[in-house]
Write a protein that holds these residues in place. Sequence first.
Motif, short mmCIF file in Angstrom:
data_model
loop_
_atom_site.label_atom_id
_atom_site.label_comp_id
_atom_site.label_asym_id
_atom_site.label_seq_id
_atom_site.Cartn_x
_atom_site.Cartn_y
_atom_site.Cartn_z
N MET A 75 4.68 -10.36 -13.23
CA MET A 75 3.44 -9.83 -13.80
C MET A 75 2.73 -8.84 -12.89
O MET A 75 1.80 -8.16 -13.32
CB MET A 75 2.48 -10.99 -14.14
N LEU A 76 3.14 -8.76 -11.63
CA LEU A 76 2.51 -7.84 -10.69
C LEU A 76 2.74 -6.40 -11.12
O LEU A 76 3.82 -6.04 -11.61
CB LEU A 76 3.04 -8.08 -9.28
N LYS A 77 1.74 -5.55 -10.93
CA LYS A 77 1.75 -4.21 -11.51
C LYS A 77 2.81 -3.30 -10.92
O LYS A 77 3.61 -2.69 -11.63
CB LYS A 77 0.37 -3.57 -11.36
N SER A 78 2.83 -3.14 -9.59
CA SER A 78 3.72 -2.16 -8.97
C SER A 78 4.12 -2.63 -7.57
O SER A 78 3.57 -3.62 -7.06
CB SER A 78 3.03 -0.79 -8.90
N PRO A 79 5.10 -1.95 -6.92
CA PRO A 79 5.62 -2.41 -5.63
C PRO A 79 4.57 -2.72 -4.57
O PRO A 79 4.74 -3.66 -3.80
CB PRO A 79 6.51 -1.24 -5.20
N LYS A 80 3.49 -1.95 -4.51
CA LYS A 80 2.50 -2.19 -3.45
C LYS A 80 1.81 -3.54 -3.62
O LYS A 80 1.20 -4.05 -2.68
CB LYS A 80 1.45 -1.08 -3.43
N ASP A 81 1.95 -4.15 -4.82
CA ASP A 81 1.32 -5.44 -5.07
C ASP A 81 2.19 -6.61 -4.61
O ASP A 81 1.72 -7.75 -4.58
CB ASP A 81 1.02 -5.60 -6.56
N PHE A 82 3.49 -6.34 -4.30
CA PHE A 82 4.34 -7.44 -3.85
C PHE A 82 5.15 -7.06 -2.61
O PHE A 82 6.32 -7.37 -2.50
CB PHE A 82 5.27 -7.94 -4.97
N TRP A 83 4.47 -6.41 -1.68
CA TRP A 83 5.11 -6.02 -0.43
C TRP A 83 5.66 -7.23 0.33
O TRP A 83 6.69 -7.14 1.00
CB TRP A 83 4.11 -5.28 0.47
#
Length: 515
Positions: A178-186
């Motif tokens: 559900m996380l929006k984009s890569p920077k949200d799951f570094w």
Amino acid sequence: MKDKNVHQEGYSLVSNSAATVETTECGKKFRNIEGMGWIVTCLFIVGETAGGGLIAMPSAMVSAGLIGGIIIIFLGAIICAYTGHQLSENWTILQERWPEYRHHCRKPYPAMGLRALGPAFMTVVSACLNVTMFGTAVVFLLLAAKNLENFLHAYSDVELGFCYLVLIVAAFMWPFTMLKSPKDFWWAVIGAMITTSIAVSLIVYGALMDSKVCMEHVNYPDIHLSKFFMSFGTVMFAYGGHGAFPTIQHDMRRPYHFKRSVFLAFLIVFLMYLPVSLLGYVTYGDSLRDSVIPSLQNFYVQQAVNFLITLHVILALTIIFNPLNQELEEFLNVPQDFGIQRILSRSVMMLAVIFVAETVPNFGVLLDLVGGSTITLMALIFPIVFNLFLVAGRKKHNNMLAALDEAPPSLADVWRYTDKLKMTVNLLILAFAVVGGIAATLSALNVMASSELSRPCYAGLFYPTEHASSVQNASLSVVHLGKVNCCGPFRNISVLGSLDYCLDPSISLSTGSHG
């Protein structure tokens, strides 16, 4: 967006809430006010690329031979780093000449096809991206479930069944998609890189321990052209994370620094793959299976690698699902803010991956098929073709903002505006990619057509007894109840001193065991 005048030294920034255009002596460079640095981005690439393909690389070297294997692993790293650099340049050009790409973009890779060759190619790229990411997600979900089942078998009497474990892994992964984009799951990418690095060290350590016994009895198969091209598909799967590169680059603070991240990342990945492949080849030879994990005869090392690769795959799935989900959301016109529509659309995508995984529980040659076909397109062919046209278009229009009715450059423009050395290098890589990709795809399809496919998991509803047996046999392909894949030409050389530890009880015993 208009740029202010700049002095000869330094740069000026023209800001709009989230983004700026930085003008340097080298020209206009778009940047985000917030985002990832190039070192963190490098770790993203390593975490997204290395892992699932790592355990198959020794088998690829056995198929290609020692010299051929070293060459193809080295060339794979060099060429994929080069095409990753071209993808970086492509996205930089799009952000310089089309201001709409300076904000959140759900489909950065297809947008390159649109601006380079027109709307039709945007559809082609979207289809290839979806097939690549979907196929990779299925492979990784199956790998995670099988490794988890093997881990449970090794340390407990728990019998959940592979088909149920697919559902459990998917349910665990669902909230993270559900996380929006890569920077949200570094954090997931950093974790994936750490697990892979430790796994590499343990594989090298385990192979060195086994080499004292196994190298005395090692056997190498004859090299066949079909197996060589199958190894091409494996190598491309191991290196070809390019489908997610534009999404990662878009979240950088300075997207034009992505080339630094790419070159460093592929150097790191190459330094991971080469020792594992070499030691796997010289120690185990043709006793290797699709994965090097079962050949590690130190049980604790084997299970530690099994656990780490499983953890990596689960973390990497977070990255792999993101471009897929953003493609679906763009198609359904889902709002970018978190809400019920995002939950529903991403849940549908997860269910689709689960359905395919439960339908084809024995994935085997799927890795080579995806690697030889769509991954070759995404990692080698599209970056080069798009770069030739986008660079020609930039030079033709003097790097000015693109007009609304601007048409893609023609082949004549490409020939006129492209440096001839670059053109030669690109054409050679394209020839290599086309020949290798077609041959690998045909080889994989041939193997798939001639092999018996496992029944789907849900077939057990109608054939419970027969199905349970077939799925159990398919799912225990890595480690079974503490047993290992013994080495030697007949897979009956046990470092542990007894054939009772060998996976294949029906093998010929003519060479005896090593006590």
